[in-house]
Structures are given as structure tokens and as C-alpha cells.
Scaffold this active site. Structure first.
Site, short mmCIF file in Angstrom:
data_model
loop_
_atom_site.label_atom_id
_atom_site.label_comp_id
_atom_site.label_asym_id
_atom_site.label_seq_id
_atom_site.Cartn_x
_atom_site.Cartn_y
_atom_site.Cartn_z
N ASP A 68 0.80 -1.09 0.19
CA ASP A 68 -0.01 -0.21 -0.27
C ASP A 68 0.89 1.53 -0.38
OD1 ASP A 68 -0.45 -0.95 3.34
OD2 ASP A 68 0.27 0.54 2.63
N ASP A 70 1.61 5.40 0.50
CA ASP A 70 1.18 6.54 1.32
C ASP A 70 1.85 7.56 0.69
OD1 ASP A 70 -0.28 5.13 3.12
OD2 ASP A 70 1.57 4.65 4.32
N ASP A 144 8.28 6.36 13.03
CA ASP A 144 8.77 5.20 13.87
C ASP A 144 10.44 4.58 13.48
OD1 ASP A 144 7.85 4.57 11.92
OD2 ASP A 144 6.42 3.28 12.81
#
Ligand code: ATP
Ligand code: MG
Length: 465
Positions: A68, A70, A144
């Protein structure tokens, strides 16, 4: 210790912006989703910055197929929405834009910042609201892991790295950006992500990122149950569920997610059952077959249900009400950490509740059962129980034969079972003409159960392996 002190006292070095050629790193627009490239192109033409970021860039650099995409941009969500025909602003905690193309959704987020003072957090340091827009470098710093903070511009063939992510790609290392303790406090889910991504990407977790996990594992309990459900679902449907769960246990994280897990592993056959279920799921994911979270939860919690079912029944409750009560107890306890959405919990219940019904093979009920919506899931669950040695393989085989047969043969299979049962009931008599009690009967007198009387064979001691 000293390092932490120095880090606190000395002003932080401003992260350096390092630019690379994407193609030199093996990236190309062709390795990305066409739609993601198109989103970047369109936003750039409208005068904004737009980059593919996060998991997709990381996966491509590590040689995996990104799944996916982003996009990060300096346009606000409203500005992004304005550029596309099918775009929707979503999210309350932070706004994102979903740009839809057929089955694919590209998630577009505005650069955000972690600037102190503007970000709300609770008493444990967990960030509860961080909808503050920022610059690209600030956006990189609030991500992160270093390898998740790489930006790729597919139009201009540029990769930007502020956090040393490329070096960590080379070393296949997951390293938190910033002080691990602080980052775990801000968002304890990062501990789960570290473990999940390390298994999925075959990376090692840097020592400074791994070591504090055990000590902070408790913080998982502060995460809203609905968010934990999303995360555990990702983890279980990753195709590496078995290894990931083993790693979570090793890091002391499993308890906060599935508080019943340790209990289940202690039960005879519990661990084996769960491992079989997870292997099965992993295989299905790798074969691109659908997997059901409800089925997985049914598997993960089953042995605790079985244990309580037996306890409640031994207190004199009838079989099915006892099962119902055991099911609710287990689901209630689990709900405290992970909210199983109602639609899943409903299916999980149906799968469990159909298990004792598989033992009734002598009535027309068997015919009707096959017609039920959840029959297939419940039957797969039965196969799992047989594979785990909980029930006789013969029962599972009988059902396989039954569902593969035409209606007349099905009726005949039931008739056969009826004849067998009548024979069993009128079975051998003793010298005084009394029917000898079957082993099952004697067991019943002692308040035990056995396979012969249709009790949950799961409890049979010979299945303790
Ligand atoms: P995958 O999609 O393979 O599960 P991912 O890293 O892409 O992994 P997403 O949830 O899609 O995970 O997140 C996209 C990006 O958003 C991440 O790569 C990371 O940069 C950032 N991100 C996600 N979760 C967090 C978090 N808890 N804290 C900080 N940054 C995060
Ligand atoms: Mg992703």
C-alpha cells in the site's frame, strides 16, 4: 546511561538532509503503484511537494513488493481534496485524504510535526492528538523507524533521507528515531510494529530499540482497544503470524494483547492448536486466499473456552448453556484489551457454538446444519481440531464425506449412523439380562465425559499431546 544524559544536555543536532538518486538505489516509478505516482504528479503540478513515503519506499528498497502506498505533501487535506475527483478527508485524530482509484486507495497525509507544547499527551506520555502541520524534516522526525522515514519523488527521481534510513536499509536494521523510551511512551503500538516489521522484513531490531521493549510492554494496556484490534489484525494477517506471535512472546508483549494467551499455552494441546491455526492462516495469506479474523480469534481463544466450558458443566450446568456462558466469559475478558468488532465476535460465537452440533450425526439436524451461513468456517474449525488431535479424525472425515455427497447419500449417511447408534444402545447384555453400561455411561456417572457420549473430545486425556 551516560549517552542518555549527554543526549539530554546537549542540544540535538539538526538532522541533515541527504539526497540520493532513486534509480541508483534501484527505485523507479514502475516499481510503485501507477496511482501513487499520479497523485504525486498531480500535486506537484498544482505547486505542492509530494513524495511517496513510508512502507512502500522501505519495502521496495529491501527488495519486497510494496502493497500500500502513502504520499506525504505540504498541501493541507482540503487542498489535496480539491485536486482529485474521488478524494475524501478521513480521520479525527489526524486528518488524512483517501484518494480512490478503483480498488486502490492512496493515503495522502500532510507533513506533520511533533513540536513540543503543541501536541497533547496523557499522563503516561502517550500522544493523544498531534494534528500539527510541519515541514518535511519535522515529518521525518515524528515517524517511527529510520527506514520508514525515506521520501521518494518518482517524478524527479530523488530519495531524501534525514534519519540515516538508507544505512539501516543496507544493514536491514529497524531503529527507532529518537530516544526509544520516549517514542514508546508516545505510542506503545510502536513496540508491536518493531516486532511485526522485523519478522515481516527479516530485519534485526537495533539493540537500543529492542532492549527497552520488555520494560515498557505494560504500556500496551493504555492503547485504546479498537486501535489494538487494528494492529493485531495486521499482525495476524501478515502471512507471518506464527513467527510474529512467537517474537511477541519473547519480548513480553503478547500478554498485553491477548491476556489469555499464556493460560491457553499452558493447557494441554493449547499451544499446538494455536500454532496449527496460525500456520494454516499464514499459508492461506501466502496463497492469496481469504482469511477471516473471526476464525482466527475463535482459534486463539478456543482452548480457554473449552477449559471453562468443562468447569461450568462440572458444576452441574447443561452442556450448551455451559458453552454459552464460557464463551461470554472469555469474550468479555478479551474485550478489555482488544475490541473485537461486534460483527466478528458474532461469527466467532457461531463457530464455537456449532462445534458440539457436529457430534449429532443421527438426526436431520445434520442436513440443516450444512445450509447454515457459517457452516464452512465451523467445518474448517472442526478440521483444525482434528488436526490438533482434539477430536477423532473420523468425525472430521465423516463430515467431509457428508458435504461432498449428494443429498440421497447424505440421508443414507445419517441413516447409517442411526443404525450404528441403535446397535450401540442395544449392545452386549450381561448375565442378568441388564445392558452393560458403556464406558461412556460409567464415565457419565462419575461426572466425566467421553468421546462416546458426544462430550467434547477435546478434553480426552489421551489428547494431551
Ligand atoms: P505496513 O504497511 O507494511 O504494515 P507501514 O510502515 O507502511 O507498514 P503504515 O501503517 O502503512 O505502516 O504506516 C505508514 C507510515 O506511517 C510508516 O512507514 C511510518 O513512517 C508512519 N507510521 C505508521 N505508524 C506509526 C507510528 N505508530 N508512529 C510513527 N510513525 C508511524
Ligand atoms: Mg503501509
Amino acid at each position: 546511561m551516560i549517552k542518555a544524559l549527554i543526549e539530554r544536555v546537549l542540544p540535538r543536532k539538526k538532522p541533515l538532509r541527504v539526497e540520493h538518486s532513486g534509480s541508483a538505489l534501484g527505485l523507479s516509478p514502475a516499481r510503485m503503484s501507477r496511482n501513487a505516482v499520479q497523485v504525486c504528479d498531480k500535486l506537484q503540478r498544482a505547486g505542492y511537494e509530494a513524495w511517496i513515503v513510508g512502507g512502500a519506499v522501505r519495502d521496495a528498497l529491501l527488495g519486497a513488493q510494496p502493497k500500500d502506498f502513502d504520499v506525504a505533501t505540504n498541501a493541507t487535506p482540503e487542498q489535496v481534496r480539491h485536486e482529485f475527483r474521488r478524494a475524501f478527508i478521513i480521520g479525527r485524530r489526524f486528518k488524512l485524504v483517501h484518494v480512490m482509484f478503483g480498488d486502490e486507495t492512496i493515503e495522502v497525509s500532510t507533513f506533520r510535526s511533533n513540536r513540543g507544547g503543541e501536541v497533547a499527551s496523557d499522563e503516561t506520555g502517550r500522544i493523544t492528538s498531534d494534528n500539527v502541520y510541519g515541514t518535511q524534516v519535522e515529518d521525518a522526525a515524528r515517524r517511527d523507524f529510520t527506514i520508514n522515514a525515506l521520501y521518494y519523488d518518482p517524478i524527479h527521481d530523488i530519495v531524501v533521507d534525514y534519519m540515516g534510513g538508507l544505512k539501516d536499509v543496507e544493514r536491514r536494521t529497524l531503529r527507532l528515531i529518537g530516544r526509544a523510551e520516549t517514542r514508546y511512551r508516545e505510542d506503545p503500538v510502536r513496540m508491536l510494529r518493531a516486532v511485526r516489521l522485523a519478522v515481516k522484513l527479516r530485519c534485526t531490531v537495533a539493540r537500543g530499540t529492542a532492549t527497552p521493549i520488555r520494560e515498557h510492554a505494560e504500556l500496551i494496556r493504555n492503547v485504546p482497544p479498537a486501535r489494538l484490534f487494528d494492529e493485531i489484525q495486521k499482525l495476524l494477517l501478515s502471512g507471518y503470524a506464527r513467527d510474529t506471535l512467537a517474537e511477541l512472546r519473547r519480548h513480553g508483549l503478547a500478554e498485553g494483547l491477548l491476556p489469555l494467551l499464556d493460560l491457553i499455552y499452558q493447557q494441554p494441546g493449547g499451544q499446538r492448536f494455536i500454532e496449527l491455526a496460525l500456520d494454516n492462516t499464514d499459508q492461506r495469506v501466502r496463497d492469496d486466499k481469504p482469511v477471516s479474523p473471526a476464525f482466527l480469534f475463535a482459534s486463539l481463544l478456543w482452548h480457554e473456552v473449552v477449559k471453562r466450558w468443562a468447569e461450568i458443566e462440572s458444576r452441574g450446568e447443561h452442556r450448551i448453556p455451559a458453552l454459552l456462558q464460557a464463551m461470554e466469559e472469555v469474550l468479555d475478558e478479551q474485550r478489555e484489551t482488544i475490541t473485537l468488532p461486534q460483527r466478528f465476535a458474532g461469527i466467532t460465537r457461531e463457530i464455537w457454538l456449532m462445534q458440539p452440533r457436529f457430534e449429532q450425526r443421527t438426526t436431520k439436524a445434520a442436513l440443516r446444519m450444512v445450509e447454515q451461513q457459517r457452516f464452512r468456517a465451523a467445518y474448517d474449525f472442526l478440521l483444525l481440531r482434528a488436526a490438533a488431535g482434539e477430536i477423532e479424525q473420523e468425525l472430521a472425515d465423516w463430515w467431509t464425506h457428508f458435504i461432498e455427497s449428494d443429498p440421497e447419500i447424505r440421508a443414507e449417511l445419517i441413516a447409517q449412523r442411526q443404525r450404528a447408534q441403535r446397535q450401540h444402545e442395544s449392545g452386549p447384555r450381561d448375565g442378568q439380562g441388564r445392558r452393560r453400561r458403556s464406558r461412556g455411561g460409567r464415565a457419565r456417572q462419575r461426572g466425566e465425559r467421553s468421546a462416546a457420549d458426544g462430550g467434547p473430545d477435546v478434553l480426552a486425556p489421551e489428547n494431551d499431546a
